[in-house]
Design a protein around this motif. Sequence first.
Motif, PDB file in Angstrom:
ATOM      1  N   PRO A 153       0.816  -1.218   0.000  1.00  0.00           N
ATOM      2  CA  PRO A 153       0.000   0.000   0.000  1.00  0.00           C
ATOM      3  C   PRO A 153       0.848   1.267   0.000  1.00  0.00           C
ATOM      4  CG  PRO A 153      -0.907  -1.583   1.543  1.00  0.00           C
ATOM      5  CD  PRO A 153       0.407  -2.138   1.054  1.00  0.00           C
ATOM      6  N   VAL A 154       1.981   1.241   0.699  1.00  0.00           N
ATOM      7  CA  VAL A 154       2.851   2.415   0.737  1.00  0.00           C
ATOM      8  C   VAL A 154       3.365   2.746  -0.658  1.00  0.00           C
ATOM      9  CG1 VAL A 154       5.017   3.366   1.607  1.00  0.00           C
ATOM     10  CG2 VAL A 154       3.572   2.054   3.122  1.00  0.00           C
ATOM     11  N   SER A 155       3.876   1.755  -1.364  1.00  0.00           N
ATOM     12  CA  SER A 155       4.433   2.018  -2.686  1.00  0.00           C
ATOM     13  C   SER A 155       3.349   2.454  -3.673  1.00  0.00           C
ATOM     14  CB  SER A 155       5.214   0.821  -3.223  1.00  0.00           C
ATOM     15  OG  SER A 155       4.384  -0.294  -3.372  1.00  0.00           O
ATOM     16  N   VAL A 156       2.169   1.852  -3.573  1.00  0.00           N
ATOM     17  CA  VAL A 156       1.054   2.263  -4.437  1.00  0.00           C
ATOM     18  C   VAL A 156       0.694   3.712  -4.164  1.00  0.00           C
ATOM     19  CG1 VAL A 156      -1.404   1.919  -4.918  1.00  0.00           C
ATOM     20  CG2 VAL A 156       0.116  -0.057  -4.721  1.00  0.00           C
ATOM     21  N   LEU A 157       0.534   4.052  -2.896  1.00  0.00           N
ATOM     22  CA  LEU A 157       0.160   5.424  -2.549  1.00  0.00           C
ATOM     23  C   LEU A 157       1.244   6.419  -2.953  1.00  0.00           C
ATOM     24  CD1 LEU A 157      -1.567   4.899   0.908  1.00  0.00           C
ATOM     25  CD2 LEU A 157      -2.654   5.467  -1.274  1.00  0.00           C
ATOM     26  N   GLN A 158       2.504   6.085  -2.713  1.00  0.00           N
ATOM     27  CA  GLN A 158       3.586   6.998  -3.100  1.00  0.00           C
ATOM     28  C   GLN A 158       3.593   7.229  -4.607  1.00  0.00           C
ATOM     29  OE1 GLN A 158       6.862   4.906  -1.233  1.00  0.00           O
ATOM     30  NE2 GLN A 158       6.899   6.348   0.487  1.00  0.00           N
TER      31      GLN A 158
END
Length: 107
Positions: free
Chosen positions: A4-9
């Motif tokens: 989720p972090v990489s998607v959001l970033q």
Amino acid sequence: MASPVSVLQQVLGADTRSNPEQVATSYLSVKDAILKTKESDVVSVLEQLNPMDRDKLMKYLYMGLSTGEAKLCASCLIWHEKLTNIAGNGAIIRSLSDKSTPLIVSG
């Protein structure tokens, strides 16, 4: 599968101001990340975003709340509370006053 972090970033870092279709696509990615993140992991995810991405995320949370979908709204409210605790009330004001990206995604 991306975290989720990489998607959001990736999504929040993209410039979507001049492309409403990209806003809609980005919204779907943000929605998916929000729904797949465990409540216990939300703070950790938010802490890994930069301040500009947090402000942009706040706008996407309002898009999610506008849908009226029970599960999504519940998740958005959890994220909203935790995001406001981290980013402060300024994130709310900045997201609502920024006219460069629409708050509503049609379709």
